[in-house]
Design a protein around this motif. Sequence first.
Motif, short mmCIF file in Angstrom:
data_model
loop_
_atom_site.label_atom_id
_atom_site.label_comp_id
_atom_site.label_asym_id
_atom_site.label_seq_id
_atom_site.Cartn_x
_atom_site.Cartn_y
_atom_site.Cartn_z
N GLU A 251 8.98 -6.16 -18.64
CA GLU A 251 9.38 -7.01 -17.56
C GLU A 251 10.51 -7.95 -17.68
OE1 GLU A 251 7.36 -8.99 -13.29
OE2 GLU A 251 6.50 -9.48 -15.40
N ALA A 252 11.60 -7.80 -16.84
CA ALA A 252 12.78 -8.52 -17.08
C ALA A 252 12.56 -10.03 -16.65
CB ALA A 252 14.00 -8.03 -16.22
N ASN A 253 13.38 -10.92 -17.34
CA ASN A 253 13.66 -12.30 -17.13
C ASN A 253 12.30 -12.98 -17.42
OD1 ASN A 253 15.92 -11.95 -15.63
ND2 ASN A 253 14.87 -11.03 -13.85
N GLN A 254 11.60 -12.59 -18.64
CA GLN A 254 10.58 -13.43 -19.07
C GLN A 254 10.85 -13.92 -20.57
OE1 GLN A 254 7.58 -13.83 -17.65
NE2 GLN A 254 7.07 -12.22 -16.27
N GLU A 255 10.33 -15.09 -20.72
CA GLU A 255 10.40 -15.76 -22.06
C GLU A 255 9.80 -14.96 -23.30
OE1 GLU A 255 9.42 -19.97 -24.33
OE2 GLU A 255 9.13 -19.63 -22.14
N LYS A 256 8.44 -14.53 -22.89
CA LYS A 256 7.64 -13.90 -23.70
C LYS A 256 7.63 -12.27 -23.37
CE LYS A 256 6.18 -17.56 -25.97
NZ LYS A 256 6.63 -17.82 -27.34
N ALA A 257 7.03 -11.44 -24.28
CA ALA A 257 6.87 -10.01 -23.93
C ALA A 257 6.00 -9.89 -22.97
CB ALA A 257 6.70 -9.45 -25.29
N VAL A 258 6.29 -9.21 -21.63
CA VAL A 258 5.26 -9.28 -20.64
C VAL A 258 5.20 -7.59 -20.13
CG1 VAL A 258 4.58 -9.52 -18.33
CG2 VAL A 258 5.56 -11.57 -19.74
N VAL A 259 3.97 -6.89 -20.27
CA VAL A 259 3.70 -5.67 -19.72
C VAL A 259 3.10 -5.60 -18.54
CG1 VAL A 259 2.79 -3.37 -20.59
CG2 VAL A 259 3.76 -4.78 -22.36
N ILE A 260 3.63 -4.84 -17.64
CA ILE A 260 3.13 -4.62 -16.34
C ILE A 260 2.60 -3.15 -16.58
CG2 ILE A 260 3.38 -4.74 -13.59
CD1 ILE A 260 3.55 -7.27 -15.08
#
Length: 758
Positions: free
Chosen positions: A593-602
């Motif tokens: 996911e874009a615009n995230q400080e950490k690695a975020v998976v949707i």
Amino acid sequence: MKTRNFLSLILLSVVALTFTACQKDEVPPPSQVQNMKDLQVSPDFKWETARDIELNFSSSMPSASTLAKITVYDGNPADNGQIIASGAVGNGLNFTTLLKIPTRIAEIYAEYKDANGMVQLVNIPISGNKVNYTFTAALKYGNLKSSLVVEPDCSTDCDQTISGSGSYTIDGGKTFCITDNFNGSISFESWDGGGTLKICGTASIPQLIVSGGNCKVIVTGSGSLTSTTLILENGGILEAYSNTLVNVGTLNLNTNNAKVMSYSNNFNINSNFAPNGLVENSGTMNVSGNYTNNGNGLINIGTLNIANNLESNKNINNSGKIEVDGNITFNSGEVVTNTCQIITHGNLTINGSTFTNNNAYIKVDHDFTLNSTSNLVLQDQSLLSIGQNFTANKGNTIGEGTLNSIKVAGNSVFNSNTTVSGAIEFADYDGTVTTSHTVFVNGATLVSWENITNYIPIGPCNPEGIGNPPITDTDGDGVPDEMDEYPTDPTRAFNTYYPNENTWGSLAFEDLWPSTGDYDFNDLVTYYHFTIVTNAQNKVVDIISKFHVKAIGAGFQNGFGFQIDGLTPNMVASVTGTHLENNYITLASNGLEANQEKAVVIAWDNAENVIHRVGGSMFNTVHNEQTGTADTVVVTLQLAQAQEVSVVGTPPFNPFLIRQMDRGHEIHLVDHFPTSLMYNTLLGTYEDASNSGEGKYFRTANNLPWGIDIPYSFDWMLEKEDILNGYNYFDDWAQSSGTEYTDWYLPNPGYRNEDVLY
């Protein structure tokens, strides 16, 4: 009202009253809490059903040219224990990793396997959050007390307690217990029923005669026995258990129905020993003189050390270690069976007996001689290693099963038509033997040491081994193909699983945050399974996650994802397999996911896109509706560079629900911090008591959660049923801060009310 609380409690009370005297491990009645909101939960409780532990495995095994593999199990693999982790050790490399295990697990099993053929399996109790273990070339024998043997003590079954320095007669079938210090005299009256002397203290008895079919001496784990002369006869028995000290000047077994059974790791006979009864040793027995095996023979499972010579006139069954400083002689007509290790620092002579070895090791420092009608039988990778000469005067040398080896450093002489037959490679130092007839028949071969072809690995019983292992490492990563999960990929080698290789975990959410709901925890129930792929240096390369929606007991259309708190977006090369169809999630080029400080998976933006309804407003939460199905969502995250497990963290990481496809409206597990796109203005509103300054998130004022993580395939609640109605010890677990009923979610007797589970 909980359906369990009235009739169930009455029935449990009746059962408790009826069986208290005979059932000590019965399940106690559940507590009386009626509703989730009535729970008294500590503000420090994080509602965790699993914990992180640090593992550090090393090895001092003989080096191979490749790495060794460590496989970690959540239980005994012989009893359905499942793989939870694997990695490499060797060449200065430790297998150091972070692992999440269910809190109900009190021990793990770890298996070492290397290219030399060495395999070791150990069980390791878990205390605290760190495990350090070094694999060594320890033998498989030692104190091998069967788990079926109950260690006796003096807390029960004592008719009389004795101490001091008096004289006592054991009679009437009674049990006399020494619980302190005793240095008097003991006699047995066998004609009056005999009895038992149980030693739990320190006993010094100069002469002890145990004579009679009901006469027994038991030295318990807390006791010790010293005796100048100890005589067993006419059915007399001596039993010595673990951690005991037994010092006997002279030990006589005068009749064939006398018996010594020892699990002691310090059993000392300080003279010659010539038993006419039966000796069973499962601990460590030391004989300072000669051992003459008579009577009913010897069964050795532990370690038997003999300072002088061993002469056997009766059967020997050895599955431990027998080490003799002098000579060994096996005499006519008897059977000696060896399935582990026999060592003599002198000569070994076989005079007419049958000496059978199965996957065993025999070490003779000096000469080996086969006489009379003897049979030397080697089976399934047995090794006979001879420091000087091999002489076969009469008898047969036979190899069976997988190829065996005889290794001779001196001269080899075959007389009187003696042969070596079958599955044996006979390795004479220079490849020659002295004989006047054909020796090697039926497949047996003669080679020099330089031309040895057989490979027998170093193992728990065989510290020497022979030959070189055939090693194939196709991808050249240092991990042999047979131990490499990815034998043609040099960047990947091992898998670690959560909850384990074959078990799904479960995430169960309430979706009304920041308001509370009905606490049936079925607004979203998804099963999950994680595979962490590591390379030969035990660093993470890929994270493969699988999700399978099981229930949706809500009208909202919710998304779902997870944040890996230890990774930043630039540390991820790619993410594939997500289901995004509703255009409110923006992806970066790598699939995060874009615009995230950490690695975020949707994983999905709307659960409706991954399920298949069959009618009804709810999905698998009402009994009168048909059961729907769902797709298994498989998401693969590949790292840009391999990372330490301690950086990546442990599954299921930081999972969260996206309520009603409103991207900023996230619902996380207790004290898991939100992503960069969360509406932080919702924190602390309505019934949420989040306090970011204290690191408190997604918990109510009385510390209740909106989501729970269960390392098991959770059976969820029917619609509107409080979870306390279905799981009888959920409240005990919560109110004890997770220390009681750590297995509350398992289908154990008395744990669940099936009527309110889907």
